[in-house]
Design a protein around this motif. Structure first.
Motif, PDB file in Angstrom:
ATOM      1  N   GLY A   1      15.532   5.725  -9.623  1.00 42.70           N
ATOM      2  CA  GLY A   1      15.118   5.081  -8.388  1.00 42.70           C
ATOM      3  C   GLY A   1      13.636   5.263  -8.147  1.00 42.70           C
ATOM      4  N   PHE A   2      13.242   5.038  -6.895  1.00 38.49           N
ATOM      5  CA  PHE A   2      11.846   5.216  -6.506  1.00 38.49           C
ATOM      6  C   PHE A   2      11.791   5.762  -5.093  1.00 38.49           C
ATOM      7  CE2 PHE A   2      12.703   1.128  -4.576  1.00 38.49           C
ATOM      8  CZ  PHE A   2      11.938   1.140  -3.409  1.00 38.49           C
ATOM      9  N   ILE A   3      10.643   6.347  -4.773  1.00 39.43           N
ATOM     10  CA  ILE A   3      10.373   6.813  -3.425  1.00 39.43           C
ATOM     11  C   ILE A   3       8.942   6.435  -3.105  1.00 39.43           C
ATOM     12  CG2 ILE A   3       9.647   9.137  -4.124  1.00 39.43           C
ATOM     13  CD1 ILE A   3      11.283  10.143  -1.638  1.00 39.43           C
ATOM     14  N   ALA A   4       8.688   5.973  -1.883  1.00 41.56           N
ATOM     15  CA  ALA A   4       7.347   5.559  -1.471  1.00 41.56           C
ATOM     16  C   ALA A   4       7.169   5.944  -0.011  1.00 41.56           C
ATOM     17  CB  ALA A   4       7.179   4.049  -1.644  1.00 41.56           C
ATOM     18  N   SER A   5       5.962   6.391   0.346  1.00 48.55           N
ATOM     19  CA  SER A   5       5.742   6.812   1.722  1.00 48.55           C
ATOM     20  C   SER A   5       4.395   6.347   2.242  1.00 48.55           C
ATOM     21  CB  SER A   5       5.846   8.331   1.840  1.00 48.55           C
ATOM     22  OG  SER A   5       4.799   8.949   1.138  1.00 48.55           O
ATOM     23  N   SER A   6       4.265   6.474   3.554  1.00 44.85           N
ATOM     24  CA  SER A   6       3.036   6.074   4.229  1.00 44.85           C
ATOM     25  C   SER A   6       2.681   7.117   5.281  1.00 44.85           C
ATOM     26  CB  SER A   6       3.243   4.707   4.894  1.00 44.85           C
ATOM     27  OG  SER A   6       2.107   4.322   5.617  1.00 44.85           O
ATOM     28  N   GLU A   7       1.674   7.907   4.988  1.00 41.49           N
ATOM     29  CA  GLU A   7       1.084   8.863   5.925  1.00 41.49           C
ATOM     30  C   GLU A   7       2.083   9.754   6.667  1.00 41.49           C
ATOM     31  OE1 GLU A   7      -1.735   6.881   8.476  1.00 41.49           O
ATOM     32  OE2 GLU A   7      -2.294   5.521   6.876  1.00 41.49           O
ATOM     33  N   GLY A   8       3.159  10.151   6.050  1.00 43.02           N
ATOM     34  CA  GLY A   8       4.088  11.070   6.671  1.00 43.02           C
ATOM     35  C   GLY A   8       4.900  10.526   7.832  1.00 43.02           C
ATOM     36  N   ILE A   9       4.790   9.204   8.099  1.00 43.30           N
ATOM     37  CA  ILE A   9       5.566   8.634   9.201  1.00 43.30           C
ATOM     38  C   ILE A   9       6.645   7.675   8.716  1.00 43.30           C
ATOM     39  CG2 ILE A   9       3.734   8.879  10.914  1.00 43.30           C
ATOM     40  CD1 ILE A   9       3.207   5.855  10.556  1.00 43.30           C
TER      41      ILE A   9
ATOM     42  N   GLY B   1       0.762  -1.237   0.000  1.00 42.32           N
ATOM     43  CA  GLY B   1       0.000   0.000   0.000  1.00 42.32           C
ATOM     44  C   GLY B   1       0.793   1.287   0.000  1.00 42.32           C
ATOM     45  N   ARG B   2       2.047   1.234  -0.399  1.00 41.49           N
ATOM     46  CA  ARG B   2       2.845   2.451  -0.518  1.00 41.49           C
ATOM     47  C   ARG B   2       3.231   2.626  -1.984  1.00 41.49           C
ATOM     48  NH1 ARG B   2       5.463   0.473   4.406  1.00 41.49           N
ATOM     49  NH2 ARG B   2       7.187  -0.265   3.150  1.00 41.49           N
ATOM     50  N   PRO B   3       2.382   3.273  -2.779  1.00 40.40           N
ATOM     51  CA  PRO B   3       2.694   3.448  -4.200  1.00 40.40           C
ATOM     52  C   PRO B   3       4.025   4.162  -4.387  1.00 40.40           C
ATOM     53  CG  PRO B   3       0.440   4.118  -3.721  1.00 40.40           C
ATOM     54  CD  PRO B   3       1.119   3.890  -2.405  1.00 40.40           C
ATOM     55  N   ALA B   4       4.824   3.648  -5.278  1.00 39.56           N
ATOM     56  CA  ALA B   4       6.152   4.198  -5.536  1.00 39.56           C
ATOM     57  C   ALA B   4       6.101   5.193  -6.687  1.00 39.56           C
ATOM     58  CB  ALA B   4       7.127   3.077  -5.853  1.00 39.56           C
ATOM     59  N   THR B   5       6.920   6.213  -6.576  1.00 35.64           N
ATOM     60  CA  THR B   5       7.058   7.238  -7.602  1.00 35.64           C
ATOM     61  C   THR B   5       8.494   7.224  -8.103  1.00 35.64           C
ATOM     62  OG1 THR B   5       5.433   8.605  -6.438  1.00 35.64           O
ATOM     63  CG2 THR B   5       6.835   9.711  -8.039  1.00 35.64           C
ATOM     64  N   ASP B   6       8.667   7.378  -9.417  1.00 32.17           N
ATOM     65  CA  ASP B   6      10.009   7.430  -9.993  1.00 32.17           C
ATOM     66  C   ASP B   6      10.735   8.683  -9.530  1.00 32.17           C
ATOM     67  OD1 ASP B   6       9.613   5.092 -11.424  1.00 32.17           O
ATOM     68  OD2 ASP B   6       8.959   6.132 -13.231  1.00 32.17           O
ATOM     69  N   ILE B   7      12.035   8.536  -9.252  1.00 39.47           N
ATOM     70  CA  ILE B   7      12.883   9.677  -8.907  1.00 39.47           C
ATOM     71  C   ILE B   7      14.216   9.538  -9.622  1.00 39.47           C
ATOM     72  CG2 ILE B   7      11.860  10.069  -6.633  1.00 39.47           C
ATOM     73  CD1 ILE B   7      14.427   8.715  -5.466  1.00 39.47           C
ATOM     74  N   ASP B   8      15.010  10.584  -9.552  1.00 37.14           N
ATOM     75  CA  ASP B   8      16.365  10.586 -10.076  1.00 37.14           C
ATOM     76  C   ASP B   8      17.249  11.205  -8.989  1.00 37.14           C
ATOM     77  OD1 ASP B   8      18.616  12.315 -11.454  1.00 37.14           O
ATOM     78  OD2 ASP B   8      18.109  10.698 -12.837  1.00 37.14           O
ATOM     79  N   VAL B   9      18.329  10.509  -8.642  1.00 42.78           N
ATOM     80  CA  VAL B   9      19.276  11.034  -7.667  1.00 42.78           C
ATOM     81  C   VAL B   9      20.630  11.131  -8.360  1.00 42.78           C
ATOM     82  CG1 VAL B   9      20.414  10.659  -5.441  1.00 42.78           C
ATOM     83  CG2 VAL B   9      18.001  10.031  -5.730  1.00 42.78           C
ATOM     84  N   GLN B  10      21.002  12.333  -8.677  1.00 42.34           N
ATOM     85  CA  GLN B  10      22.277  12.609  -9.325  1.00 42.34           C
ATOM     86  C   GLN B  10      22.505  11.742 -10.573  1.00 42.34           C
ATOM     87  OE1 GLN B  10      25.463  12.665  -6.421  1.00 42.34           O
ATOM     88  NE2 GLN B  10      24.241  13.875  -5.010  1.00 42.34           N
ATOM     89  N   GLY B  11      21.458  11.627 -11.382  1.00 45.99           N
ATOM     90  CA  GLY B  11      21.558  10.891 -12.637  1.00 45.99           C
ATOM     91  C   GLY B  11      21.278   9.403 -12.532  1.00 45.99           C
ATOM     92  N   HIS B  12      20.898   8.923 -11.354  1.00 46.50           N
ATOM     93  CA  HIS B  12      20.599   7.502 -11.161  1.00 46.50           C
ATOM     94  C   HIS B  12      19.111   7.331 -10.898  1.00 46.50           C
ATOM     95  CE1 HIS B  12      24.849   6.490 -11.025  1.00 46.50           C
ATOM     96  NE2 HIS B  12      25.002   7.608 -10.330  1.00 46.50           N
TER      97      HIS B  12
END
Length: 174
Positions: free
Chosen positions: A122-130, A109-120
């Motif tokens: 990745g993904f980021i996913a979160s749950s209710e700010g905690i 239940g933590r949908p992932a979003t595409d990200i880029d970290v210094q040209g690499h």
């Protein structure tokens, strides 16, 4: 005569074992070969704890002093209140696909979003700010930061903390 019987028994056992393991389909077709893992070039070296110091983690996390820091060959965990309490975790996966980690986040239940970290990528996913987890891919390797405030009032946005720590790790990779 003993050698002949021994050889006959070995041949019989080998033939029997060769015939075992089928899926019950006697159509005469051979099962498809299993795909072998893809060999990839190793990514960079990240150093212990992603080359991030305890003080840098504490500053980014903004919580009371750590009550425990665990270090092992694949990562580190900084805890403020024991297991299940506020914590920051760094993991380094060599020869492991980042997609499996991403799929696990989405599965719970933590949908992932595409990200880029210094040209690499990745993904980021979160749950209710905690809780926030962030993975950055390096060919067949990836690093993973997880920031969890648990039931504590977050001192900072967990995804900002994870992103800042990932930026440090990536900038220091060799």
């Amino acid at each position: 005569m003993g050698r002949k019987w021994g050889a006959l028994v070995l041949i019989t056992v080998a033939a029997g074992l060769a015939g075992c393991g089928g899926d019950g389909d006697d159509s005469g077709t051979a099962p498809a070969a299993q795909s072998l893992p893809q060999v990839t070039d190793p990514g960079p070296f990240f150093g212990q704890c992603g080359s991030v110091t305890d003080d840098e983690v504490a500053k980014a996390f903004g919580m009371p002093p750590f009550t425990g820091v665990t270090r092992n060959s694949v990562g580190c965990e900084w805890e403020t209140a024991g297991i299940g309490g506020p914590s920051v975790t760094f993991s380094w996966y060599r020869g492991s696909p980042i997609g499996r980690e991403r799929a696990g986040s989405e599965l719970i239940g933590r949908p992932a979003t595409d990200i880029d970290v210094q040209g690499h990528p990745g993904f980021i996913a979160s749950s209710e700010g905690i809780l926030c987890e962030l993975g950055v891919e390096f060919g067949g390797d990836f690093v993973h930061w997880s920031v969890m405030y648990a039931d504590a009032q977050p001192a900072a946005d967990p995804c900002t903390v994870a992103r800042d720590l990932a930026e440090l790790s990536v900038s220091r990779a060799k």
